[in-house]
Design a protein around this motif. Structure first.
Motif, PDB file in Angstrom:
ATOM      1  N   VAL A   1     -16.515  47.362 -79.347  1.00  0.00           N
ATOM      2  CA  VAL A   1     -15.450  47.745 -78.428  1.00  0.00           C
ATOM      3  C   VAL A   1     -14.489  46.568 -78.266  1.00  0.00           C
ATOM      4  N   LEU A   2     -13.192  46.868 -78.345  1.00  0.00           N
ATOM      5  CA  LEU A   2     -12.156  45.886 -78.052  1.00  0.00           C
ATOM      6  C   LEU A   2     -11.740  46.051 -76.599  1.00  0.00           C
ATOM      7  N   CYS A   3     -11.815  44.953 -75.847  1.00  0.00           N
ATOM      8  CA  CYS A   3     -11.471  44.990 -74.424  1.00  0.00           C
ATOM      9  C   CYS A   3     -10.256  44.094 -74.180  1.00  0.00           C
ATOM     10  N   PRO A   4      -9.049  44.653 -74.255  1.00  0.00           N
ATOM     11  CA  PRO A   4      -7.843  43.853 -74.008  1.00  0.00           C
ATOM     12  C   PRO A   4      -7.613  43.659 -72.516  1.00  0.00           C
ATOM     13  N   MET A   5      -7.233  42.430 -72.131  1.00  0.00           N
ATOM     14  CA  MET A   5      -6.953  42.111 -70.736  1.00  0.00           C
ATOM     15  C   MET A   5      -5.440  42.215 -70.487  1.00  0.00           C
ATOM     16  N   GLY A   6      -5.056  43.121 -69.590  1.00  0.00           N
ATOM     17  CA  GLY A   6      -3.637  43.278 -69.286  1.00  0.00           C
ATOM     18  C   GLY A   6      -2.853  43.841 -70.446  1.00  0.00           C
ATOM     19  N   LEU A   7      -3.396  44.862 -71.079  1.00  0.00           N
ATOM     20  CA  LEU A   7      -2.768  45.454 -72.260  1.00  0.00           C
ATOM     21  C   LEU A   7      -1.351  45.948 -71.956  1.00  0.00           C
TER      22      LEU A   7
END
Length: 576
Positions: A481-487
């Motif tokens: 899983v890719l978890c982008p912060m503030g996408l």
């Protein structure tokens, strides 16, 4: 896959009716939804796991030479009546009638149907060997459905059936399937053990069970750490302990008021529990010329051992035994339960001693008189030599039957079973082929099952922590899983997320991007609960330093990985 286009529905607490870890976590992770007692809807996340399990099974079954077909869920009663299982299966077999009043079974297994297919198609030995399999819905009307997918009523199962011309061919097909199962469970990434087993209701000769090792497992697995010996508790052979020595005591009736258990008798007399013998009274009913007669049996076990009822069924004459009623015990022994013994029963009784009991001397047993036991009892002197059989469950430290060490016991969850059926079904259903001499001969059969949906529960029981599920890579709903912060706020994060997502897809990684805009804590908690085994966090601060943050589901801390190295890093982690 993007999380915003997927269906994710997690819960903070499990429903009150969820009893075991796998049931609780699958409900909380939104993988299954209860529809009725023992019946579940597989939600998208759970179905992805099922499909991965099925894909591995298909690949290995096809590689082994088995041919896939699909047999119906609803089966005519006439086929089950041919083998006698219409009555033998009892209430677990779901029965329905059509509009014309004809009986049908909702299949729990497909031996009858596949045998019917083959008997109409196979004519010559030249068409053999043959192995058909399917992955299909099954139904067993469990008396008490529980534990989610572990003991549900409706479930998915892979069952295969081999057909050969002789015993040697059947055993070869059996070994091919056994080897395929070993590959399948290795590919699942689960710790498992294959053990010798009893055939039970399926019938036939030899069989092995495949168990996922888990401390919460219902089944006891017996194995020798220094050899290849392994069996389930029902089938594990218990060797005799010790050798019988000459008597050292006279037989002596001793008062034991209110002491009906071996433990309390041993404590009262100051003896080890292993010096006592417990008696189990059985009755076998027989019908001859329309008259019912009863035959009484007595089983003797050492006081610290437990009866193995499957083994009792195999003693000649005890295939239809039941435990004696209190009234029968009074009639045969002249006393109440708790004081029974082999010395002077009122009526004739057939005595069967466990192997260890047959080697005992100076033992203590019931006196067939309330509040009394007899000490110093010996075979040959005080009692005639008994029939001897293996009647007990093995215990830790028993000698291994192969003579190569001592036995250990661990817990497991049965997820697969392979059987050497022989001609049990082909003879009942007249499934024959013409041999080289042009003479009809019964087909030799094997059958091979894997509980597809049960694998999910077993895998979780083996792989979880206080945060949730920990799926092995091969069967996880998503591998990474890719978890982008503030996408939605950072163009840098968005650009790197899209670039890495496309790069991972090109590498064949089953990746999902969490683009839901959740706070980091809530986002991480969802994926830890669901059990995705690999996570990459993409944040603006890390990108400015040229790094991404990787964390495996079992890792205590995250690892900073240079952006330029991430693809190679992921490939190494996934073993690609």
């Amino acid at each position: 896959m993007r999380a915003s286009r997927f269906f994710i529905s997690t819960l903070k607490e499990a429903p009150s009716d969820a009893e075991i870890v796998s049931h609780k976590l699958m409900m909380r992770a939104g993988m299954i939804k209860r529809l009725g007692s023992g019946i579940y809807t597989y939600m998208p996340t759970g179905l992805r796991v099922i499909r991965k399990v099925e894909a591995i099974i298909r690949e290995e079954m096809n590689k082994s030479g088995a041919l896939e077909l699909l047999m119906p869920v609803v089966q005519p009663a006439e086929l089950w009546q041919e083998t006698g299982r219409w009555d033998k299966m009892g209430p677990e077999l779901m029965r329905v009638k059509d509009r014309h009043g004809r009986d049908y079974a909702i299949q729990p297994t497909s031996e009858e149907v596949v045998t019917d297919v083959v008997r109409s198609e196979i004519k010559s030995y030249r068409q053999l060997p043959l192995n058909f399999y399917h992955i299909q819905t099954k139904f067993r009307d469990e008396r008490r459905p529980r534990f989610g997918l572990m003991r549900g009523r409706e479930f998915t199962m892979k069952d295969a059936y081999s057909f050969d011309r002789d015993l040697e061919g059947m055993q070869k097909s059996y070994q091919i399937m056994f080897d395929a199962y070993v590959r399948i469970f290795n590919r699942f990434g689960l710790k498992f053990r294959a053990v010798a087993a009893d055939n039970g209701a399926i019938g036939g000769t030899g069989s092995h069970e495949f168990h996922v090792i888990a401390s919460t497992g219902e089944d006891a697995l017996v194995y020798c750490p220094t050899s290849d010996y392994a069996a389930n508790m029902e089938a594990a052979e218990a060797l005799a302990i010790g050798e019988r020595a000459a008597p050292t005591q006279d037989m002596n009736k001793v008062p034991t008021p209110g002491k009906t258990k071996c433990e309390s008798v041993a404590e009262l007399l100051g003896l080890p529990l292993s010096q006592t013998v417990k008696t189990i009274a059985l009755t076998v009913e027989k019908e001859e010329d329309g008259k019912l007669s009863k035959e009484y049996w007595m089983l003797l076990l050492r006081g610290d051992h437990e009866l193995n009822e499957v083994k009792v069924n195999k003693v000649d004459g005890l295939g239809t035994y039941r435990f004696s009623t209190e009234a029968e015990i009074q009639e045969v022994y002249g006393t109440v339960p708790g004081y029974l013994g082999p010395v002077n029963p009122k009526l004739p009784v057939k005595i069967v001693a466990d192997r260890t009991v047959a080697n005992m001397r100076d033992f203590v047993c019931g006196a067939n008189e309330a509040d009394f036991h007899i000490a110093g009892v010996n075979w040959g002197r005080d009692l005639p030599e008994p029939l001897v059989a293996d009647l007990r469950n093995v215990v830790e430290g028993d000698a291994s039957p192969d003579g190569k060490g001592v036995l250990a016991i661990e817990r497991g969850i049965e997820v697969g079973h392979v059987f050497q059926l022989g001609t049990a079904y082909s003879q009942a259903m007249e499934a024959t082929y013409l041999d080289e001499a042009g003479k009809p001969a019964p087909l030799q059969m094997g059958c091979y099952g894997i509980g597809v949906t049960r694998i999910l529960g077993a895998a979780i029981e083996q792989n979880f922590d206080d945060k949730g599920i920990i799926w092995p890579d091969a069967i996880a709903p998503f591998t990474l899983v890719l978890c982008p912060m503030g996408l939605d706020r950072s163009e840098m994060v968005k650009e790197q997320t899209e670039k890495l997502y496309e790069e991972l897809l090109a590498l064949g990684v089953d990746v999902i991007v969490d683009d839901r805009g959740l706070r980091p804590g809530a986002m991480f908690a969802d994926w830890e609960l669901i059990g995705v085994p690999h996570r990459i966090v993409i944040g603006e601060r890390g990108l400015k330093e040229g790094n991404l943050e990787y964390q495996g589901r079992r890792d205590p801390e995250a690892t900073a990985v240079p952006v330029a190295d991430i693809a190679g890093f992921v490939k190494a982690k996934l073993g690609q």
